[in-house]
Write a protein that holds these residues in place. Structure first.
Motif, PDB file in Angstrom:
ATOM      1  N   GLU A   1       1.092  -1.497  -0.276  1.00 41.90           N
ATOM      2  CA  GLU A   1      -0.074  -0.038  -0.150  1.00 41.90           C
ATOM      3  C   GLU A   1       0.958   1.138   0.246  1.00 41.90           C
ATOM      4  OE1 GLU A   1      -2.662   0.661   3.176  1.00 41.90           O
ATOM      5  OE2 GLU A   1      -4.391  -0.371   1.825  1.00 41.90           O
ATOM      6  N   ASP A   2       1.858   1.644   0.543  1.00 44.60           N
ATOM      7  CA  ASP A   2       3.219   2.358   0.530  1.00 44.60           C
ATOM      8  C   ASP A   2       3.357   2.286  -0.555  1.00 44.60           C
ATOM      9  OD1 ASP A   2       1.840   3.017   3.678  1.00 44.60           O
ATOM     10  OD2 ASP A   2       3.634   1.662   4.057  1.00 44.60           O
ATOM     11  N   LEU A   3       3.602   1.663  -0.911  1.00 43.48           N
ATOM     12  CA  LEU A   3       4.476   1.782  -2.469  1.00 43.48           C
ATOM     13  C   LEU A   3       3.645   1.962  -3.579  1.00 43.48           C
ATOM     14  CD1 LEU A   3       6.472  -1.871  -2.316  1.00 43.48           C
ATOM     15  CD2 LEU A   3       7.407   0.657  -1.335  1.00 43.48           C
ATOM     16  N   HIS A   4       3.964   3.358  -4.164  1.00 46.24           N
ATOM     17  CA  HIS A   4       3.329   4.179  -5.463  1.00 46.24           C
ATOM     18  C   HIS A   4       4.387   5.061  -6.325  1.00 46.24           C
ATOM     19  CE1 HIS A   4       3.214   8.094  -3.510  1.00 46.24           C
ATOM     20  NE2 HIS A   4       3.284   7.106  -1.958  1.00 46.24           N
ATOM     21  N   THR A   5       4.411   5.535  -7.656  1.00 48.57           N
ATOM     22  CA  THR A   5       4.807   6.092  -7.973  1.00 48.57           C
ATOM     23  C   THR A   5       4.117   7.207  -8.400  1.00 48.57           C
ATOM     24  OG1 THR A   5       3.579   5.211 -10.286  1.00 48.57           O
ATOM     25  CG2 THR A   5       5.582   4.008  -9.691  1.00 48.57           C
ATOM     26  N   ILE A   6       3.579   7.832  -7.354  1.00 49.37           N
ATOM     27  CA  ILE A   6       3.161   9.544  -7.430  1.00 49.37           C
ATOM     28  C   ILE A   6       4.064  10.391  -6.454  1.00 49.37           C
ATOM     29  CG2 ILE A   6       1.240  10.719  -6.660  1.00 49.37           C
ATOM     30  CD1 ILE A   6       0.034   8.672  -9.271  1.00 49.37           C
ATOM     31  N   ARG A   7       3.942  11.066  -7.321  1.00 52.92           N
ATOM     32  CA  ARG A   7       4.525  12.207  -6.629  1.00 52.92           C
ATOM     33  C   ARG A   7       3.786  13.532  -6.739  1.00 52.92           C
ATOM     34  NH1 ARG A   7       6.385   8.304  -5.396  1.00 52.92           N
ATOM     35  NH2 ARG A   7       8.589   7.244  -5.829  1.00 52.92           N
TER      36      ARG A   7
ATOM     37  N   HIS B   1       4.260  17.155  -4.926  1.00 53.43           N
ATOM     38  CA  HIS B   1       5.411  18.471  -5.838  1.00 53.43           C
ATOM     39  C   HIS B   1       4.987  19.871  -5.013  1.00 53.43           C
ATOM     40  CE1 HIS B   1       7.417  16.326  -8.612  1.00 53.43           C
ATOM     41  NE2 HIS B   1       6.017  16.260  -9.558  1.00 53.43           N
ATOM     42  N   LEU B   2       4.381  19.969  -3.390  1.00 51.03           N
ATOM     43  CA  LEU B   2       3.381  20.970  -3.165  1.00 51.03           C
ATOM     44  C   LEU B   2       5.176  21.991  -2.864  1.00 51.03           C
ATOM     45  CD1 LEU B   2       1.475  22.375  -1.612  1.00 51.03           C
ATOM     46  CD2 LEU B   2       1.655  20.436   0.248  1.00 51.03           C
ATOM     47  N   ASP B   3       6.276  21.271  -2.178  1.00 52.60           N
ATOM     48  CA  ASP B   3       7.231  22.450  -1.314  1.00 52.60           C
ATOM     49  C   ASP B   3       7.503  22.953  -2.685  1.00 52.60           C
ATOM     50  OD1 ASP B   3       8.026  19.807  -2.952  1.00 52.60           O
ATOM     51  OD2 ASP B   3      10.152  18.944  -1.394  1.00 52.60           O
ATOM     52  N   ARG B   4       7.821  22.339  -3.617  1.00 54.17           N
ATOM     53  CA  ARG B   4       8.156  23.031  -4.862  1.00 54.17           C
ATOM     54  C   ARG B   4       7.454  24.268  -5.070  1.00 54.17           C
ATOM     55  NH1 ARG B   4       6.344  23.150 -10.009  1.00 54.17           N
ATOM     56  NH2 ARG B   4       5.816  21.564 -10.324  1.00 54.17           N
TER      57      ARG B   4
ATOM     58  N   LYS C   1       2.291  16.489   1.551  1.00 57.93           N
ATOM     59  CA  LYS C   1       3.679  17.198   1.492  1.00 57.93           C
ATOM     60  C   LYS C   1       5.359  16.387   1.126  1.00 57.93           C
ATOM     61  CE  LYS C   1       7.405  20.681   2.530  1.00 57.93           C
ATOM     62  NZ  LYS C   1       7.911  20.063   3.455  1.00 57.93           N
ATOM     63  N   ASN C   2       5.247  15.005   2.145  1.00 55.71           N
ATOM     64  CA  ASN C   2       6.536  14.452   2.389  1.00 55.71           C
ATOM     65  C   ASN C   2       5.794  12.418   1.647  1.00 55.71           C
ATOM     66  OD1 ASN C   2       7.802  15.872   3.552  1.00 55.71           O
ATOM     67  ND2 ASN C   2       6.174  15.639   5.534  1.00 55.71           N
ATOM     68  N   GLY C   3       5.161  13.027   0.591  1.00 55.74           N
ATOM     69  CA  GLY C   3       3.829  11.231  -0.671  1.00 55.74           C
ATOM     70  C   GLY C   3       3.991  10.858   0.785  1.00 55.74           C
TER      71      GLY C   3
ATOM     72  N   ILE D   1       1.127  17.033  -8.450  1.00 56.48           N
ATOM     73  CA  ILE D   1       1.031  15.788  -8.688  1.00 56.48           C
ATOM     74  C   ILE D   1       1.204  15.331  -9.614  1.00 56.48           C
ATOM     75  CG2 ILE D   1      -0.654  14.123  -7.829  1.00 56.48           C
ATOM     76  CD1 ILE D   1      -2.241  15.169  -6.212  1.00 56.48           C
ATOM     77  N   THR D   2       2.172  14.266 -10.066  1.00 59.98           N
ATOM     78  CA  THR D   2       2.736  13.417 -10.958  1.00 59.98           C
ATOM     79  C   THR D   2       3.166  12.053 -10.943  1.00 59.98           C
ATOM     80  OG1 THR D   2       4.777  13.901 -10.564  1.00 59.98           O
ATOM     81  CG2 THR D   2       4.026  15.692 -12.344  1.00 59.98           C
ATOM     82  N   HIS D   3       3.047  11.864 -12.465  1.00 63.46           N
ATOM     83  CA  HIS D   3       3.072   9.883 -12.207  1.00 63.46           C
ATOM     84  C   HIS D   3       4.737   9.483 -12.822  1.00 63.46           C
ATOM     85  CE1 HIS D   3       3.021   6.478 -13.739  1.00 63.46           C
ATOM     86  NE2 HIS D   3       2.335   5.673 -13.243  1.00 63.46           N
ATOM     87  N   ASP D   4       5.731   9.160 -11.594  1.00 64.18           N
ATOM     88  CA  ASP D   4       6.314   8.644 -12.455  1.00 64.18           C
ATOM     89  C   ASP D   4       6.504   7.543 -12.195  1.00 64.18           C
ATOM     90  OD1 ASP D   4       9.292   8.235 -12.296  1.00 64.18           O
ATOM     91  OD2 ASP D   4      10.048   9.304 -10.808  1.00 64.18           O
ATOM     92  N   PRO D   5       6.619   6.672 -13.613  1.00 68.43           N
ATOM     93  CA  PRO D   5       6.681   5.296 -13.658  1.00 68.43           C
ATOM     94  C   PRO D   5       8.244   4.669 -13.143  1.00 68.43           C
ATOM     95  CG  PRO D   5       6.347   6.181 -15.640  1.00 68.43           C
ATOM     96  CD  PRO D   5       6.071   7.443 -14.769  1.00 68.43           C
TER      97      PRO D   5
END
Length: 77
Positions: free
Chosen positions: A4-10, A12-15, A42-44, A69-73
């Motif tokens: 459940e903790d593993l995902h590829t969504i990032r 970018h709130l800090d930026r 923010k911390n994903g 929010i972006t997807h980073d495969p």
């Protein structure tokens, strides 16, 4: 880590906050959610986000959901 903790969504709130010269506390006050919940996002570590919260964040930061929010495969799973 659970699956459940593993995902590829990032997130970018800090930026976005940095680009706008805004703090997490200021965003929290304007969006109406706690600093703790924004920090989790923010911390994903967030598992979900309500569309109403996403809409409010985008309104305050003057951005689109894809800016936040972006997807980073290629991210480690």
């Amino acid at each position: 880590m659970s699956e459940e903790d593993l995902h590829t969504i990032r997130v970018h709130l800090d930026r976005l906050l940095d680009e706008r010269g805004m703090t997490l506390t200021e965003l929290s006050a304007q969006v109406g959610i706690t600093v703790v919940n924004l920090s989790i996002l923010k911390n994903g570590r967030a598992k979900a986000i309500r569309f109403s919260t996403l809409s409010r964040i985008c309104e305050v930061l003057r951005c689109q959901p894809g800016d936040l929010i972006t997807h980073d495969p290629a991210a480690p799973r």
